[in-house]
Design a protein around this motif. Structure first.
Motif, PDB file in Angstrom:
ATOM      1  N   GLY A   9      30.889  27.978  40.023  1.00 43.86           N
ATOM      2  CA  GLY A   9      30.931  28.922  41.091  1.00 43.86           C
ATOM      3  C   GLY A   9      30.959  30.443  40.844  1.00 43.86           C
ATOM      4  O   GLY A   9      30.465  30.888  40.224  1.00 43.86           O
ATOM      5  N   ALA A  10      31.843  31.081  41.614  1.00 42.13           N
ATOM      6  CA  ALA A  10      32.032  32.456  41.796  1.00 42.13           C
ATOM      7  C   ALA A  10      33.321  32.928  40.682  1.00 42.13           C
ATOM      8  O   ALA A  10      33.641  33.826  40.754  1.00 42.13           O
ATOM      9  N   ASP A  11      33.693  32.225  39.777  1.00 42.87           N
ATOM     10  CA  ASP A  11      34.824  32.226  39.149  1.00 42.87           C
ATOM     11  C   ASP A  11      34.513  33.326  38.164  1.00 42.87           C
ATOM     12  O   ASP A  11      35.397  34.319  37.916  1.00 42.87           O
ATOM     13  N   ASN A  12      33.476  33.362  37.665  1.00 41.63           N
ATOM     14  CA  ASN A  12      33.135  34.576  36.592  1.00 41.63           C
ATOM     15  C   ASN A  12      32.941  35.890  37.297  1.00 41.63           C
ATOM     16  O   ASN A  12      33.565  37.030  36.631  1.00 41.63           O
ATOM     17  N   TYR A  13      32.488  35.952  38.611  1.00 42.75           N
ATOM     18  CA  TYR A  13      32.705  37.123  39.202  1.00 42.75           C
ATOM     19  C   TYR A  13      33.923  37.570  39.788  1.00 42.75           C
ATOM     20  O   TYR A  13      34.290  38.890  39.930  1.00 42.75           O
ATOM     21  N   GLN A  14      34.777  36.650  39.865  1.00 39.29           N
ATOM     22  CA  GLN A  14      36.278  36.984  40.488  1.00 39.29           C
ATOM     23  C   GLN A  14      37.020  37.189  39.227  1.00 39.29           C
ATOM     24  O   GLN A  14      37.814  38.339  39.478  1.00 39.29           O
ATOM     25  N   ARG A  15      36.605  36.939  38.058  1.00 37.34           N
ATOM     26  CA  ARG A  15      37.115  37.518  36.877  1.00 37.34           C
ATOM     27  C   ARG A  15      37.014  38.992  36.533  1.00 37.34           C
ATOM     28  O   ARG A  15      37.773  39.579  35.881  1.00 37.34           O
ATOM     29  N   LEU A  16      35.837  39.362  36.724  1.00 40.67           N
ATOM     30  CA  LEU A  16      35.280  40.918  36.911  1.00 40.67           C
ATOM     31  C   LEU A  16      36.246  41.706  37.294  1.00 40.67           C
ATOM     32  O   LEU A  16      36.547  42.747  36.861  1.00 40.67           O
ATOM     33  N   ALA A  17      37.012  41.248  38.662  1.00 40.56           N
ATOM     34  CA  ALA A  17      37.929  42.343  39.350  1.00 40.56           C
ATOM     35  C   ALA A  17      39.274  42.122  38.737  1.00 40.56           C
ATOM     36  O   ALA A  17      39.946  43.435  38.778  1.00 40.56           O
ATOM     37  N   SER A  18      39.428  41.280  37.866  1.00 43.40           N
ATOM     38  CA  SER A  18      40.921  41.329  37.057  1.00 43.40           C
ATOM     39  C   SER A  18      40.936  41.464  35.504  1.00 43.40           C
ATOM     40  O   SER A  18      41.949  41.610  34.690  1.00 43.40           O
ATOM     41  N   ASP A  19      39.863  42.003  35.019  1.00 43.43           N
ATOM     42  CA  ASP A  19      39.612  42.037  33.606  1.00 43.43           C
ATOM     43  C   ASP A  19      39.781  43.808  33.318  1.00 43.43           C
ATOM     44  O   ASP A  19      38.804  44.430  33.491  1.00 43.43           O
ATOM     45  N   ASP A  20      40.600  43.789  32.638  1.00 43.39           N
ATOM     46  CA  ASP A  20      41.198  45.048  32.022  1.00 43.39           C
ATOM     47  C   ASP A  20      40.269  45.667  30.979  1.00 43.39           C
ATOM     48  O   ASP A  20      39.918  46.791  31.212  1.00 43.39           O
ATOM     49  N   GLY A  21      39.730  44.908  30.209  1.00 43.83           N
ATOM     50  CA  GLY A  21      38.605  45.213  29.405  1.00 43.83           C
ATOM     51  C   GLY A  21      37.540  45.657  29.894  1.00 43.83           C
ATOM     52  O   GLY A  21      36.770  46.718  29.556  1.00 43.83           O
ATOM     53  N   LEU A  22      36.995  45.076  31.115  1.00 46.56           N
ATOM     54  CA  LEU A  22      35.781  45.679  31.760  1.00 46.56           C
ATOM     55  C   LEU A  22      36.331  46.998  32.244  1.00 46.56           C
ATOM     56  O   LEU A  22      35.142  47.953  32.278  1.00 46.56           O
ATOM     57  N   GLY A  23      37.188  47.426  32.771  1.00 49.42           N
ATOM     58  CA  GLY A  23      37.640  48.552  33.334  1.00 49.42           C
ATOM     59  C   GLY A  23      37.470  49.462  32.172  1.00 49.42           C
ATOM     60  O   GLY A  23      37.055  50.709  32.383  1.00 49.42           O
ATOM     61  N   ASP A  24      38.039  49.371  31.085  1.00 54.24           N
ATOM     62  CA  ASP A  24      37.680  50.224  29.822  1.00 54.24           C
ATOM     63  C   ASP A  24      36.183  50.418  29.438  1.00 54.24           C
ATOM     64  O   ASP A  24      35.893  51.390  29.259  1.00 54.24           O
ATOM     65  N   ALA A  25      35.555  49.429  29.509  1.00 52.91           N
ATOM     66  CA  ALA A  25      34.131  49.425  29.110  1.00 52.91           C
ATOM     67  C   ALA A  25      33.512  50.359  30.384  1.00 52.91           C
ATOM     68  O   ALA A  25      32.474  51.194  29.954  1.00 52.91           O
ATOM     69  N   LEU A  26      33.891  50.116  31.563  1.00 54.47           N
ATOM     70  CA  LEU A  26      33.181  51.011  32.528  1.00 54.47           C
ATOM     71  C   LEU A  26      33.624  52.668  32.271  1.00 54.47           C
ATOM     72  O   LEU A  26      32.442  53.461  32.606  1.00 54.47           O
ATOM     73  N   LEU A  27      34.665  52.625  31.846  1.00 56.08           N
ATOM     74  CA  LEU A  27      35.242  54.151  31.750  1.00 56.08           C
ATOM     75  C   LEU A  27      34.314  54.831  30.751  1.00 56.08           C
ATOM     76  O   LEU A  27      34.005  55.964  30.730  1.00 56.08           O
TER      77      LEU A  27
END
Length: 296
Positions: free
Chosen positions: A56-74
């Motif tokens: 389902g939407a589990d992978n998209y919910q994980r986006l919001a809590s992924d610290d590594g993603l925040g570093d990648a976006l920065l």
């Protein structure tokens, strides 16, 4: 109701036949892969374990809590800002200088454009040797009495190095686009402004920039989209390091898919990347009405 003549039907068939390859190609290589990525993003998919379960939407919910993603976006943000600003400013400056019809301009055009046709991987490998602690860059600085840093092993210099390598790789293409636009500016307008007492900067700001603004829009869109899709330079030069300082979004996606074998989450990251690119492109396209010449 009048019947459609045979000639009109024949014209329709010819028209459909002409556009069919483009439409089929877009469906096969754009729409279908995008749809499959969205479908994969709704699953937990581990290739090594052979599991493919609906999440389902589990992978998209994980986006919001992924610290590594925040570093990648920065990291992607800093890379994009540095690349876009340096690339566009330098390309426009070179185009203005080469538009002066000075001796040797053909040689300089070839010099700045030649990196565009060089293999990206080969170009990056050469720069990886130049940027090493005992590489060519520091060797040149040593001649000047300067102790150069280990460019690819410090977070700040690593990001700057990747940006500069990419700028030198593609600035020639943007330079050619700007040069073509500059040569299309009517000389009569420049001469009229010169007779009215306008200086070089005033002529450039009030005449040249508005007339080449469509090309600036094109270059801006191409450069921003390209900055968000950078991968080979990061992989060859820094491997995302040191730490996560150069782990941009595309490289983070690659890590999730091919290092951690989490293809479901990687697909969700790909969807996020698509949304970001689409949003930035639409934003630039809508803003053109405010600053692009002849756009209403």
């Amino acid at each position: 109701m009048a019947t459609v003549s045979a000639a009109v039907r024949r014209d329709w068939l010819v028209g459909y036949a002409m556009v069919a390859p483009v439409v089929l190609g877009a469906l096969a290589f754009v729409v279908l892969p995008l749809g499959m990525v969205v479908w994969y993003s709704l699953h937990e998919w581990n290739v090594l374990a052979g599991t493919f379960t609906f999440a389902g939407a589990d992978n998209y919910q994980r986006l919001a809590s992924d610290d590594g993603l925040g570093d990648a976006l920065l990291a992607s943000l800093w890379f994009s800002i540095g690349l876009v600003v340096l690339n566009i400013v330098l390309a426009l400056l070179l185009a203005v200088l080469l538009n002066q019809r000075l001796p040797g301009t053909t040689t300089f055009r070839t010099f700045f454009f030649s990196p565009v046709v060089v293999s990206l991987v080969a170009w990056t490998i050469v720069w990886s040797f130049l940027l090493q602690a005992d590489g060519g860059i520091n060797g040149f600085l040593a001649v000047l009495g300067v102790d150069g840093p280990n460019w690819l092993r410090h977070p700040t210099t690593a990001m700057v190095s990747v940006i500069v390598v990419q700028v030198f790789k593609n600035v020639g293409l943007n330079m050619i686009l700007f040069l073509a636009a500059l040569q299309g500016v009517p000389e009569e307008l420049q001469e009229a402004a010169r007779l009215d007492g306008a200086g070089a900067w005033r002529r450039f700001r009030s005449i040249t920039l508005p007339l080449i603004s469509p090309t600036i829009l094109l270059v801006s869109i191409i450069t921003i989209v390209g900055s968000l899709e950078v991968f080979a330079q990061i992989d060859v030069l820094t491997g995302g390091g040191p730490g996560n300082s150069t782990t941009v979004l595309v490289y983070y996606l690659y890590q999730q898919a091919f290092q951690f074998n989490d293809f479901g989450y990687a697909s969700a990251l790909a969807v996020l990347l698509f949304v970001i690119v689409l949003a930035l492109t639409l934003l630039q396209w809508q803003s053109r009405k405010r600053w692009v010449f002849h756009e209403v």
